[in-house]
Design an enzyme around this catalytic site. Structure first.
Site, PDB file in Angstrom:
ATOM      1  N   GLU A  83       0.909  -1.158  -0.011  1.00 16.37           N
ATOM      2  CA  GLU A  83       0.069   0.075   0.074  1.00 16.37           C
ATOM      3  C   GLU A  83       0.897   1.266  -0.097  1.00 16.37           C
ATOM      4  O   GLU A  83       1.807   1.269   0.606  1.00 16.37           O
ATOM      5  CB  GLU A  83      -0.812  -0.004   1.281  1.00 16.37           C
ATOM      6  CG  GLU A  83      -1.633   1.317   1.391  1.00 16.37           C
ATOM      7  CD  GLU A  83      -2.257   1.033   3.182  1.00 16.37           C
ATOM      8  OE1 GLU A  83      -1.665   0.767   4.015  1.00 16.37           O
ATOM      9  OE2 GLU A  83      -3.378   1.633   3.038  1.00 16.37           O
ATOM     10  N   ASN A  97      -6.970   6.184  -1.668  1.00 17.46           N
ATOM     11  CA  ASN A  97      -5.973   5.235  -1.565  1.00 17.46           C
ATOM     12  C   ASN A  97      -5.997   3.861  -2.423  1.00 17.46           C
ATOM     13  O   ASN A  97      -7.076   3.344  -2.352  1.00 17.46           O
ATOM     14  CB  ASN A  97      -6.213   4.756  -0.081  1.00 17.46           C
ATOM     15  CG  ASN A  97      -4.904   3.760   0.334  1.00 17.46           C
ATOM     16  OD1 ASN A  97      -4.125   3.285  -0.432  1.00 17.46           O
ATOM     17  ND2 ASN A  97      -4.678   3.732   1.663  1.00 17.46           N
ATOM     18  N   LYS A 114      -9.667   1.881  -2.099  1.00 15.85           N
ATOM     19  CA  LYS A 114      -9.738   1.358  -0.657  1.00 15.85           C
ATOM     20  C   LYS A 114     -11.126   1.964   0.108  1.00 15.85           C
ATOM     21  O   LYS A 114     -11.544   3.069   0.093  1.00 15.85           O
ATOM     22  CB  LYS A 114      -8.630   2.116   0.450  1.00 15.85           C
ATOM     23  CG  LYS A 114      -8.503   1.470   1.949  1.00 15.85           C
ATOM     24  CD  LYS A 114      -7.318   1.816   2.603  1.00 15.85           C
ATOM     25  CE  LYS A 114      -7.105   1.230   3.727  1.00 15.85           C
ATOM     26  NZ  LYS A 114      -5.820   1.857   4.462  1.00 15.85           N
ATOM     27  N   GLU A 152      -5.923   8.834   7.703  1.00 11.54           N
ATOM     28  CA  GLU A 152      -6.632   8.341   6.362  1.00 11.54           C
ATOM     29  C   GLU A 152      -7.803   8.975   6.218  1.00 11.54           C
ATOM     30  O   GLU A 152      -8.248   9.340   4.973  1.00 11.54           O
ATOM     31  CB  GLU A 152      -6.527   6.775   6.339  1.00 11.54           C
ATOM     32  CG  GLU A 152      -5.278   6.242   6.131  1.00 11.54           C
ATOM     33  CD  GLU A 152      -5.459   4.906   5.791  1.00 11.54           C
ATOM     34  OE1 GLU A 152      -5.702   4.420   4.694  1.00 11.54           O
ATOM     35  OE2 GLU A 152      -4.742   3.858   6.575  1.00 11.54           O
ATOM     36  N   CYS A 208      -4.962  -3.073   2.840  1.00 13.94           N
ATOM     37  CA  CYS A 208      -4.645  -2.888   4.295  1.00 13.94           C
ATOM     38  C   CYS A 208      -5.635  -3.303   5.267  1.00 13.94           C
ATOM     39  O   CYS A 208      -6.207  -4.389   5.305  1.00 13.94           O
ATOM     40  CB  CYS A 208      -4.040  -1.432   4.529  1.00 13.94           C
ATOM     41  SG  CYS A 208      -3.194  -1.679   6.171  1.00 13.94           S
ATOM     42  N   ASN A 224       0.295  -1.061   5.333  1.00 15.07           N
ATOM     43  CA  ASN A 224       1.320  -0.245   6.260  1.00 15.07           C
ATOM     44  C   ASN A 224       0.763  -0.264   7.723  1.00 15.07           C
ATOM     45  O   ASN A 224      -0.049   0.440   7.916  1.00 15.07           O
ATOM     46  CB  ASN A 224       1.254   1.180   5.964  1.00 15.07           C
ATOM     47  CG  ASN A 224       1.954   1.402   4.536  1.00 15.07           C
ATOM     48  OD1 ASN A 224       3.242   1.748   4.754  1.00 15.07           O
ATOM     49  ND2 ASN A 224       1.555   1.395   3.537  1.00 15.07           N
TER      50      ASN A 224
HETATM   51  N1  CDT Z   1      -2.945   1.460   6.666  1.00 15.03           N
HETATM   52  C1  CDT Z   1      -3.722   0.794   7.290  1.00 15.03           C
HETATM   53  O1  CDT Z   1      -5.215   0.530   6.974  1.00 15.03           O
HETATM   54  N2  CDT Z   1      -3.432   0.338   8.648  1.00 15.03           N
HETATM   55  C2  CDT Z   1      -4.321   0.008   9.478  1.00 15.03           C
HETATM   56  C3  CDT Z   1      -3.998   0.361  10.898  1.00 15.03           C
HETATM   57  C4  CDT Z   1      -4.985   1.301  11.384  1.00 15.03           C
HETATM   58  S1  CDT Z   1      -4.130   1.967  13.131  1.00 15.03           S
HETATM   59  C5  CDT Z   1      -5.258   3.332  13.305  1.00 15.03           C
HETATM   60  C6  CDT Z   1      -4.431  -1.693   9.413  1.00 15.03           C
HETATM   61  O2  CDT Z   1      -5.683  -1.902   9.715  1.00 15.03           O
HETATM   62  O3  CDT Z   1      -3.518  -2.244   9.513  1.00 15.03           O
END
Ligand code: CDT
Length: 326
Positions: free
Chosen positions: A47, A115, A132, A151, A183, A208
């Site tokens: 991502e 995203n 996303k 985000e 993600c 990420n």
């Molecule tokens: N990038 C992403 O979606 N990361 C989220 C972590 C969010 S923590 C506020 C995940 O679900 O891995």
């Protein structure tokens, strides 16, 4: 007719705020070259692979962040990835921040930020785009967080649904059914099931994910972060009889740790390959797509066993409600 494809999970180590797209693309090209040597036919990058995970940084005006977004794909900076795809006859998956001018639901044409992930075939043609849907984090600056996760401030909810494309890839001339998640989507069974209902055979997703959940308030032990990520992908693959390639950005990026642990998962839900570093690392696996058949003709034969008449709440309700007291 073979139904095997060698996939590569191309984990990226940290990309710092000061790193240019050129640096990131050069690192990806090195992984593609390595993949070519190791027989990879489809390589999956994370991502927001071209930059640092910029939603950890706050800007008063959203437009101040536009330099993190791509307005064209391919662009001058990303064109070498498309050239490498053609040179190596290798498909690739890429996550990036997309800035586009298009009509919204009201018909108003305006700048829109998503995203986004794309799937590119060995001819260098974009054959699938996904934006996303599940955006985690918050929209306003949170003074209680050491690291922001904005985000919800910088991206709109994706408007393309969860599409699956059937297309030749690698040795599989008859086509593979391929779908994308990004993600946080991996934690939502509904997202996987929408792909499963389109007979998906290979799900690609980048992530990420910070090693520390700042909202956990002591309830989520450190080791559970990776466990929950793997649990979600393994369950998604098993319950929808699909292969999965889940690829991380890893290491300490702008002072915040991302946990890595990229994996390739078979349709039985087993991890068959996993990254073991916080660096740029390619893990590969030769996936037999015929393995999808067992699940989808037996326990997860949807046509035989699903009961959508009892699933109404899934689409009509968002938050949970309390049951009546008896
Ligand atoms: N990038 C992403 O979606 N990361 C989220 C972590 C969010 S923590 C506020 C995940 O679900 O891995």
């Amino acid at each position: 007719m073979t139904r095997r494809i060698t996939v590569g999970a191309a984990q990226l180590g940290a990309i710092q705020k000061s790193d240019s797209r050129k640096v990131a693309v050069e690192r990806m090209l090195a992984l593609m070259a390595e993949g070519h040597r190791r027989g990879v036919e489809l390589i999956v990058f994370p991502e927001l692979a071209l930059t640092t995970f910029f939603p950890r940084h706050y800007a008063e005006r959203i437009e101040e962040m536009d330099h993190w977004f791509e307005t064209a794909m391919p662009s001058n900076e990303t064109a070498p990835l498309f050239e490498a795809a053609r040179r190596y006859r290798m498909g690739f998956h890429l996550g990036y921040a997309e800035l586009t001018t298009e009509a919204d639901e009201t018909g108003t044409v305006r700048p829109r930020r998503f995203n986004t992930a794309i799937l590119v075939n060995p001819d260098g043609r974009i054959i699938l785009k996904y934006r996303k849907v599940h955006l985690p984090g918050h929209a306003e600056f949170d003074p209680n967080r050491r690291v922001q996760h904005l985000e919800k401030r910088y991206f709109e909810v994706g408007n393309l649904g969860f599409p699956v494309v059937r297309s030749p890839m690698g040795r599989v001339e008859g086509g593979i059914n391929m779908g994308l998640l990004i993600c946080n989507d991996r934690r939502w069974p509904e997202a996987w099931r929408v792909l499963g209902l389109q007979s998906v055979e290979l799900v690609m997703l980048g992530y990420n994910t910070p090693s520390i959940n700042q909202d956990a308030k002591g309830w989520e032990a450190h080791h559970l972060r990776v466990f929950h990520s793997h649990l979600s992908v393994q369950a998604g693959c098993y319950q929808n009889a699909t292969w999965g390639v889940a690829v991380a950005k890893a290491g300490v990026e702008d002072g915040a740790e991302l946990f890595g642990h990229s994996i390739i998962v078979n349709p039985q839900g087993e991890i068959v390959a996993m990254a073991d570093s916080w660096e740029d690392q390619l893990v590969t696996y030769d996936c037999d797509l015929e393995m999808c058949r067992l699940g989808r003709t037996t326990i997860f034969n949807f046509a035989a066993h699903r009961r959508p008449e009892h699933y109404q709440r899934i689409v009509s309700q968002v938050g949970a409600v309390e049951p009546p007291m008896v």
